[in-house]
Design an enzyme around this catalytic site. Structure first.
Site, PDB file in Angstrom:
ATOM      1  N   ILE A  11      68.834 125.501 -24.554  1.00  0.00           N
ATOM      2  CA  ILE A  11      69.078 124.073 -24.320  1.00  0.00           C
ATOM      3  C   ILE A  11      68.846 123.735 -22.851  1.00  0.00           C
ATOM      4  O   ILE A  11      68.165 122.759 -22.522  1.00  0.00           O
ATOM      5  CB  ILE A  11      70.495 123.668 -24.775  1.00  0.00           C
ATOM      6  CG1 ILE A  11      70.599 123.746 -26.303  1.00  0.00           C
ATOM      7  CG2 ILE A  11      70.845 122.255 -24.279  1.00  0.00           C
ATOM      8  CD1 ILE A  11      72.004 123.571 -26.845  1.00  0.00           C
ATOM      9  N   TRP A  14      64.982 123.736 -21.972  1.00  0.00           N
ATOM     10  CA  TRP A  14      64.153 122.637 -22.460  1.00  0.00           C
ATOM     11  C   TRP A  14      64.680 121.267 -22.077  1.00  0.00           C
ATOM     12  O   TRP A  14      63.910 120.317 -21.968  1.00  0.00           O
ATOM     13  CB  TRP A  14      63.933 122.753 -23.967  1.00  0.00           C
ATOM     14  CG  TRP A  14      63.177 124.003 -24.288  1.00  0.00           C
ATOM     15  CD1 TRP A  14      63.601 125.038 -25.061  1.00  0.00           C
ATOM     16  CD2 TRP A  14      61.872 124.377 -23.811  1.00  0.00           C
ATOM     17  NE1 TRP A  14      62.648 126.026 -25.084  1.00  0.00           N
ATOM     18  CE2 TRP A  14      61.575 125.654 -24.330  1.00  0.00           C
ATOM     19  CE3 TRP A  14      60.936 123.777 -22.984  1.00  0.00           C
ATOM     20  CZ2 TRP A  14      60.386 126.319 -24.065  1.00  0.00           C
ATOM     21  CZ3 TRP A  14      59.750 124.439 -22.706  1.00  0.00           C
ATOM     22  CH2 TRP A  14      59.487 125.691 -23.247  1.00  0.00           C
ATOM     23  N   GLU A  15      65.978 121.138 -21.865  1.00  0.00           N
ATOM     24  CA  GLU A  15      66.502 119.857 -21.375  1.00  0.00           C
ATOM     25  C   GLU A  15      66.147 119.683 -19.903  1.00  0.00           C
ATOM     26  O   GLU A  15      65.827 118.595 -19.466  1.00  0.00           O
ATOM     27  CB  GLU A  15      68.021 119.776 -21.542  1.00  0.00           C
ATOM     28  CG  GLU A  15      68.489 119.559 -22.961  1.00  0.00           C
ATOM     29  CD  GLU A  15      68.167 118.177 -23.497  1.00  0.00           C
ATOM     30  OE1 GLU A  15      67.977 117.221 -22.710  1.00  0.00           O
ATOM     31  OE2 GLU A  15      68.110 118.041 -24.717  1.00  0.00           O
ATOM     32  N   GLY A  16      66.230 120.776 -19.150  1.00  0.00           N
ATOM     33  CA  GLY A  16      65.976 120.709 -17.717  1.00  0.00           C
ATOM     34  C   GLY A  16      67.172 120.141 -16.975  1.00  0.00           C
ATOM     35  O   GLY A  16      68.073 119.553 -17.568  1.00  0.00           O
ATOM     36  N   ASN A 106      70.145 117.494 -29.291  1.00  0.00           N
ATOM     37  CA  ASN A 106      69.003 116.694 -28.872  1.00  0.00           C
ATOM     38  C   ASN A 106      68.880 115.393 -29.646  1.00  0.00           C
ATOM     39  O   ASN A 106      68.611 114.346 -29.072  1.00  0.00           O
ATOM     40  CB  ASN A 106      67.713 117.517 -28.999  1.00  0.00           C
ATOM     41  CG  ASN A 106      66.571 116.906 -28.242  1.00  0.00           C
ATOM     42  OD1 ASN A 106      65.998 115.920 -28.688  1.00  0.00           O
ATOM     43  ND2 ASN A 106      66.248 117.471 -27.106  1.00  0.00           N
TER      44      ASN A 106
END
Length: 153
Positions: A11, A14-16, A106
């Protein structure tokens, strides 16, 4: 079940960590990829901070990276509860569970709940049809009709 360390790392990856300031803190930003159904007149997006956190976020909010990680865990654990409830005892391995929590984080638990039918992501997962269920993740890669690499990832 609980989300694993690799699920949290996924998480976070990919969320950053957005929007990073020169001192390493992050500042709230307006996420404009929110579903059109959530938009209302004058609504330009959803205030978001850190690793995609949205609860209680407002314009001008600033967090340290430690605060962003703390809030991420709080929000993710709410999704852990939703996923456990929706699975209703169905058996999944840790990677499958982590993927479902990431999905819920997400897109929101409502989207996962809507897929609880015989040919949907959750329905197939609960039926033990994991290979078929995994094919459904590719159906959730668009925002506003456009494919986004972050959603593909």
């Amino acid at each position: 079940m609980q989300i694993g360390k690799s699920g949290i790392a996924l998480i976070k990856k990919w969320e950053g960590y957005h929007t990073k300031l020169p001192d390493g803190q992050c500042q709230a930003y307006l996420d404009r990829l929110v579903r059109p159904a959530l938009r209302s007149p004058g609504y330009d997006g959803l205030w978001t901070i850190g690793y995609g956190c949205t609860e209680g976020v407002y314009e001008g909010l600033v967090w340290s990276e430690a605060e962003a990680e703390k809030h991420l865990l709080v929000e993710v654990n709410k999704h852990v509860g939703h996923v456990n409830r929706l699975l209703d005892g169905a058996e999944v391995n840790q990677n499958q569970f982590d993927a479902l929590v990431s999905f819920s984080y997400n897109l929101g638990p409502g989207w996962l709940q809507k897929s609880d039918h015989p040919n949907g992501l959750l329905g197939l997962t609960k039926a033990g049809e994991h290979a078929k269920a995994s094919n459904h993740f590719g159906s959730y890669v668009r925002a506003g009709g456009k494919v986004y690499k972050g959603l593909v990832n």
